[in-house]
Design a protein around this motif. Structure first.
Motif, PDB file in Angstrom:
ATOM      1  N   GLY A 187       0.839  -1.198   0.000  1.00 24.67           N
ATOM      2  CA  GLY A 187       0.000   0.000   0.000  1.00 24.67           C
ATOM      3  C   GLY A 187       0.864   1.234   0.000  1.00 24.67           C
ATOM      4  N   GLY A 188       0.222   2.354  -0.144  1.00 20.93           N
ATOM      5  CA  GLY A 188       0.944   3.616  -0.167  1.00 20.93           C
ATOM      6  C   GLY A 188       0.244   4.657   0.671  1.00 20.93           C
ATOM      7  N   SER A 261       2.628  -3.672  25.975  1.00 24.80           N
ATOM      8  CA  SER A 261       3.087  -2.359  25.523  1.00 24.80           C
ATOM      9  C   SER A 261       3.009  -2.301  24.006  1.00 24.80           C
ATOM     10  N   SER A 262       2.861  -1.096  23.472  1.00 25.49           N
ATOM     11  CA  SER A 262       2.739  -0.951  22.026  1.00 25.49           C
ATOM     12  C   SER A 262       3.197   0.427  21.589  1.00 25.49           C
ATOM     13  N   VAL A 263       3.830   0.465  20.427  1.00 32.18           N
ATOM     14  CA  VAL A 263       4.221   1.718  19.789  1.00 32.18           C
ATOM     15  C   VAL A 263       3.819   1.638  18.323  1.00 32.18           C
ATOM     16  N   GLY A 264       3.732   2.778  17.689  1.00 32.28           N
ATOM     17  CA  GLY A 264       3.384   2.813  16.272  1.00 32.28           C
ATOM     18  C   GLY A 264       2.826   4.165  15.906  1.00 32.28           C
ATOM     19  N   GLY A 265       2.242   4.230  14.738  1.00 25.74           N
ATOM     20  CA  GLY A 265       1.677   5.496  14.294  1.00 25.74           C
ATOM     21  C   GLY A 265       1.293   5.445  12.836  1.00 25.74           C
ATOM     22  N   ARG A 266       1.028   6.626  12.302  1.00 24.92           N
ATOM     23  CA  ARG A 266       0.684   6.770  10.888  1.00 24.92           C
ATOM     24  C   ARG A 266       1.875   7.417  10.188  1.00 24.92           C
ATOM     25  N   HIS A 267       2.809   6.582   9.812  1.00 22.26           N
ATOM     26  CA  HIS A 267       4.055   7.073   9.221  1.00 22.26           C
ATOM     27  C   HIS A 267       3.949   7.264   7.708  1.00 22.26           C
ATOM     28  N   ILE A 268       3.065   6.512   7.065  1.00 21.08           N
ATOM     29  CA  ILE A 268       2.967   6.529   5.612  1.00 21.08           C
ATOM     30  C   ILE A 268       1.590   6.985   5.137  1.00 21.08           C
ATOM     31  N   ALA A 275      -6.426   4.886  11.836  1.00 19.78           N
ATOM     32  CA  ALA A 275      -5.774   3.755  12.494  1.00 19.78           C
ATOM     33  C   ALA A 275      -4.288   3.733  12.134  1.00 19.78           C
ATOM     34  N   PRO A 276      -3.449   3.169  12.995  1.00 28.44           N
ATOM     35  CA  PRO A 276      -2.011   3.158  12.711  1.00 28.44           C
ATOM     36  C   PRO A 276      -1.668   2.293  11.497  1.00 28.44           C
ATOM     37  N   ASP A 277      -0.811   2.817  10.632  1.00 32.59           N
ATOM     38  CA  ASP A 277      -0.335   2.006   9.508  1.00 32.59           C
ATOM     39  C   ASP A 277       0.895   1.181   9.903  1.00 32.59           C
ATOM     40  N   THR A 278       1.449   1.491  11.070  1.00 28.15           N
ATOM     41  CA  THR A 278       2.608   0.783  11.599  1.00 28.15           C
ATOM     42  C   THR A 278       2.365   0.539  13.085  1.00 28.15           C
ATOM     43  N   GLN A 279       2.534  -0.683  13.540  1.00 33.36           N
ATOM     44  CA  GLN A 279       2.341  -0.957  14.956  1.00 33.36           C
ATOM     45  C   GLN A 279       3.138  -2.184  15.369  1.00 33.36           C
ATOM     46  N   VAL A 280       3.754  -2.080  16.531  1.00 33.74           N
ATOM     47  CA  VAL A 280       4.444  -3.193  17.170  1.00 33.74           C
ATOM     48  C   VAL A 280       3.933  -3.276  18.597  1.00 33.74           C
ATOM     49  N   LEU A 296       1.040  -1.377   6.749  1.00 38.05           N
ATOM     50  CA  LEU A 296       0.131  -1.324   5.614  1.00 38.05           C
ATOM     51  C   LEU A 296       0.855  -0.788   4.380  1.00 38.05           C
ATOM     52  N   TYR A 297       2.097  -1.156   4.239  1.00 37.06           N
ATOM     53  CA  TYR A 297       2.945  -0.774   3.112  1.00 37.06           C
ATOM     54  C   TYR A 297       4.136  -1.740   3.117  1.00 37.06           C
ATOM     55  N   GLY A 298       4.868  -1.773   2.038  1.00 41.20           N
ATOM     56  CA  GLY A 298       6.082  -2.591   2.006  1.00 41.20           C
ATOM     57  C   GLY A 298       5.825  -4.090   1.997  1.00 41.20           C
ATOM     58  N   GLY A 299       4.614  -4.519   1.621  1.00 40.68           N
ATOM     59  CA  GLY A 299       4.363  -5.953   1.503  1.00 40.68           C
ATOM     60  C   GLY A 299       4.891  -6.449   0.167  1.00 40.68           C
ATOM     61  N   ASN A 300       5.987  -7.164   0.185  1.00 41.82           N
ATOM     62  CA  ASN A 300       6.620  -7.621  -1.058  1.00 41.82           C
ATOM     63  C   ASN A 300       7.382  -8.924  -0.790  1.00 41.82           C
TER      64      ASN A 300
END
Length: 428
Positions: A187-188, A261-268, A275-280, A296-300
């Motif tokens: 995704g982008g 615990s969790s971190v992440g955000g909407r980086h892309i 909702a966060p596009d990146t989460q750990v 939600l990006y970089g799936g390859n």
């Protein structure tokens, strides 16, 4: 068989193919479908093919979905079900044995509890709830009414997941120190979708229901709601529950992590969702550590698998996947890699058929189903606890005896949320 019956059976065969039972049943359960969109109809088609139900009613706030679903059911069965916009009316008028709840996440709690109180058994889509307090009330209602609630975590009945668990329980993976669950899709950035006029036939006010009201946006309905936190819990609430449930199922010595615990955000993402596009997320158990990660990006093809979980053991690593089955990589290079392909039903590569059969078996034997609401409650709570940690920006401690967060009033407050009037948050 007259021509009309022949045509009905031909249509049913085309819709559900190999799902059709050949053994006639003497009992059929009066069933209402609440939420007649894409996934709700996947469930209903499978239930119809099993020969176990009479679909007497459909309920949806979108008449486009509702009329299309009713027409399809009539084509499959020869009888048009009653249609309702409000689940309360459907449940009060139809005296159903089974309710299938396949609404957006924020609408799971109230219809489920209402159906249980009428005496219906419930097939409930995952995640069971949008907030922890809702899930607690739903579990309590299921136990108080002594009704069966099967949650749609169908990987517990998937053939390759079952065989992977048998392999795992044999001890061939060894002692487990960590588990990593993940979903990585491409995704982008996307783009902003403007709010628009409410489509004809959609009761948007009721679709929003107990959530905070916002204008209609076509990126939310249909099928986009999971990336909006007022209505769902992002990728973790959607996909995460499947794989966190698998971890709890495989590692069944412990009921729940003590620290989340969790971190992440909407980086892309630059679209209209929130909702966060990146989460750990990290889940600390007494005997092992589990992690969840999504993007939600970089799936390859840079990674061997983009979905599933890895169990890291002293004798090797087990990858439990979806479309690629499961694979065990032994620590000793002299030993062969073990693999099993998946067995999945279509459409959408799922195992609803086996889960529905287990649901009916559970009702008829008065025994707990494979995906009992208690299991769904725990897996959902892991997702919701991680979302809480992300929102407040710190780890939380969990009391498994009281099912609550320890010594953190701000986090505890987020275990429930105010409902928009006139809807009332379920009580425990």
């Amino acid at each position: 068989m007259d021509r009309r019956d022949f045509v009905r059976k031909a249509v049913l065969a085309a819709a559900v193919g190999p799902f059709i039972r050949t053994v006639p049943r003497t009992q059929r359960y009066r069933t209402v479908l609440i939420g007649s969109g894409w996934w709700g109809m996947n469930i209903l088609r499978t239930a119809l093919a099993s020969g176990t139900i009479d679909p007497v009613a459909l309920c949806d706030v979108d008449t486009t979905h509702l009329e299309g679903a009713a027409g399809e059911v009539e084509a499959l069965t020869g009888t048009r079900p009653q249609i309702y916009k409000e689940y309360e009316e459907a449940l009060s008028r139809e005296a159903c044995d089974i309710a299938v709840v396949a609404t957006p996440d924020h609408w799971h709690a109230l219809p489920t509890i209402a159906a249980l109180k009428t005496g219906a058994h419930v097939y409930l889509e995952k995640p069971i709830s949008h907030t922890i307090g809702e899930g607690k009330a739903m579990l309590q209602a299921a136990r108080q009414t002594n009704r069966i609630v099967q949650v749609g975590t169908h990987r517990r009945v998937s053939p390759h997941n079952l065989s992977a668990r048998d392999f795992f329980k044999s001890g061939r993976v060894g002692d487990i120190g960590s588990v990593r669950a993940f979903v990585h899709y491409g995704g982008g950035p996307g783009q902003i979708t403007p709010d628009s006029e409410i489509p004809e036939g959609l009761d948007w006010d009721r679709w929003v229901g107990p959530a905070p009201y916002r204008p209609f946006n076509p990126s939310i309905h249909p099928r986009g709601f999971r990336q909006y936190l007022d209505f769902a819990n992002g990728q973790l609430g959607d996909w995460g529950i499947h794989w966190l449930d698998q971890i709890l199922w495989f590692m069944d010595e412990e009921p729940f992590p003590h620290t989340i615990s969790s971190v992440g955000g909407r980086h892309i993402r630059k679209d209209s969702s929130d909702a966060p596009d990146t989460q750990v997320a990290t889940f600390a158990f007494e005997k092992y550590t589990a992690t969840w990660e999504h993007r939600l990006y970089g799936g390859n093809n840079a990674e061997k698998s983009n979905i599933g979980c890895y169990f890291y053991g002293t004798k090797g690593t087990l990858h439990l996947g979806w479309l690629d089955g499961w694979t065990f990589y032994p620590s000793d290079d002299r030993e062969p890699v073990t693999h099993e392909d998946p067995q999945l039903d279509q459409p959408d590569s799922q195992n609803i058929r086996a889960l529905w059969d287990d649901f009916i078996r559970s009702i008829e034997s008065s025994s707990l189903p494979a995906c009992d609401i208690d299991y769904g409650y725990r897996a959902t709570n892991m997702c919701l606890a991680a979302m809480l940690s992300l929102k407040i920006g710190r780890s939380i401690q969990w009391d498994s005896n009281q099912d609550t967060i320890i010594d953190d009033p701000a986090a505890q407050a987020l275990m429930r949320r105010p409902y928009r009037e006139p809807w009332i948050y379920p009580k425990t």
